[in-house]
Design an enzyme around this catalytic site. Structure first.
Site, short mmCIF file in Angstrom:
data_model
loop_
_atom_site.label_atom_id
_atom_site.label_comp_id
_atom_site.label_asym_id
_atom_site.label_seq_id
_atom_site.Cartn_x
_atom_site.Cartn_y
_atom_site.Cartn_z
N SER A 144 19.87 -100.58 2.27
CA SER A 144 20.04 -99.53 1.19
C SER A 144 21.17 -99.35 0.74
O SER A 144 22.11 -98.71 1.80
CB SER A 144 18.61 -98.30 0.73
N TYR A 157 14.20 -90.37 3.44
CA TYR A 157 14.32 -92.31 3.24
C TYR A 157 16.03 -92.63 3.44
O TYR A 157 16.17 -94.21 4.14
CB TYR A 157 14.98 -92.78 1.38
#
Length: 290
Positions: A144, A157
């Site tokens: 990401s 995350y």
């Protein structure tokens, strides 16, 4: 180091997280490029909807990527089923949660890490022996932009996505002088259901927003649709890229992380405010147009 171009069109592809978002778009794109596709997700309904949209051979498997043995069983099944050599394995399944470190519910972080990081590791370990045996193909792992920079209220995350990045970069070095490679994918804001399906406790910024409001805010700042993301990833793999940045915001995150490693969040906050104002203005204009 020069890039080694590789053709995955026409070869078998494996895609986890294929019930929606980038995973579904990848399955649809690769199927349209003559790839038999093995698709997996824990969401059986969404997975069947993806399967119904494909144009060629497909293998469907309801799968919890956090289950290492289930991943090995899936890999064996794909190996026996695949009508063509394995071209790429896309370890794409992912989930989200949002909390400050102070307010973290440990079970939520464990849930996320087991899917976002251990799921990638499990998929890599399950399929890598088959790729090494044929001495060609690619492991394509979804990190990401939050694997490039750290963001507040995203410690779980970010840590998982940084871990995916490090794991994949390390694997790539191990695979030097073979026909197999490992690729990191860093999507920016993609218009998917990841926020809608996130584990939600409360607004991590203390502003009293509901999860639906958070979903709307996320949608307002996403710059890339899943089909475009799939196109970028597909082309990046075939171009031999080791790292694929998806969306203009991904390039911005990457640049700011390099040039302003301790101040990037301040600059990103200013940009986010501009995007939100434009989104509100656009919505207001649509309401007032007769």
């Amino acid at each position: 180091m020069s890039k080694t171009k590789r053709t995955i069109s026409g070869r078998t592809a494996v895609i986890t997280g294929a019930a929606s978002g980038i995973g579904r778009a990848l399955a649809q794109r690769l199927s349209a490029h003559s790839c038999p596709v093995a698709i997996a997700d824990i969401d059986e309904k969404g997975l069947k909807e993806t399967e119904a949209s494909l144009h060629g051979p497909a293998l469907l498997r309801v799968l919890d990527v956090a289950d290492a043995q289930a991943q090995r069983d899936f890999a064996a099944e794909v190996h026996d089923w695949a009508p063509r050599p394995l071209g790429a394995v896309f370890n794409n399944a992912g989930v989200a949660t949002s909390s400050s470190v102070l307010d973290t519910v440990p079970e939520d972080d464990d849930w996320l890490w087991n899917i976002n990081f251990h799921g990638v590791v499990n998929g890599t370990r399950a399929f890598l022996p088959f790729l090494v045996e044929q001495d060609e193909g690619a492991i394509v792992n979804t990190s990401s932009v939050f694997g490039l920079v750290g963001m507040p209220n995203q410690s779980a995350y970010c840590s998982a996505k940084f871990a995916v990045r490090g794991f994949t970069d390390s694997l790539r070095q191990e695979l030097r002088n073979t026909g197999v490679t490992a690729i990191n994918v860093h999507p920016g804001g993609i218009n998917t259901n990841i926020v809608r399906n996130a584990r939600w406790r409360k607004d991590p910024e203390g502003r009293g927003r509901t999860q639906d409001q958070m979903v709307q805010e996320f949608a307002a700042i996403t710059l890339t649709q899943p089909d475009k993301a799939a196109e970028i990833i597909h082309r990046g793999v075939e171009q031999g890229k080791a790292r694929i940045l998806v969306g203009p915001d991904a390039y911005l995150f990457d640049t700011l992380g390099r040039l302003a490693p301790t101040r990037y969040y301040d600059l990103l906050g200013q940009l986010e405010s501009v995007l939100r104002r434009r989104s509100r203005a656009s919505a207001a204009a649509e309401v007032t147009v007769p």
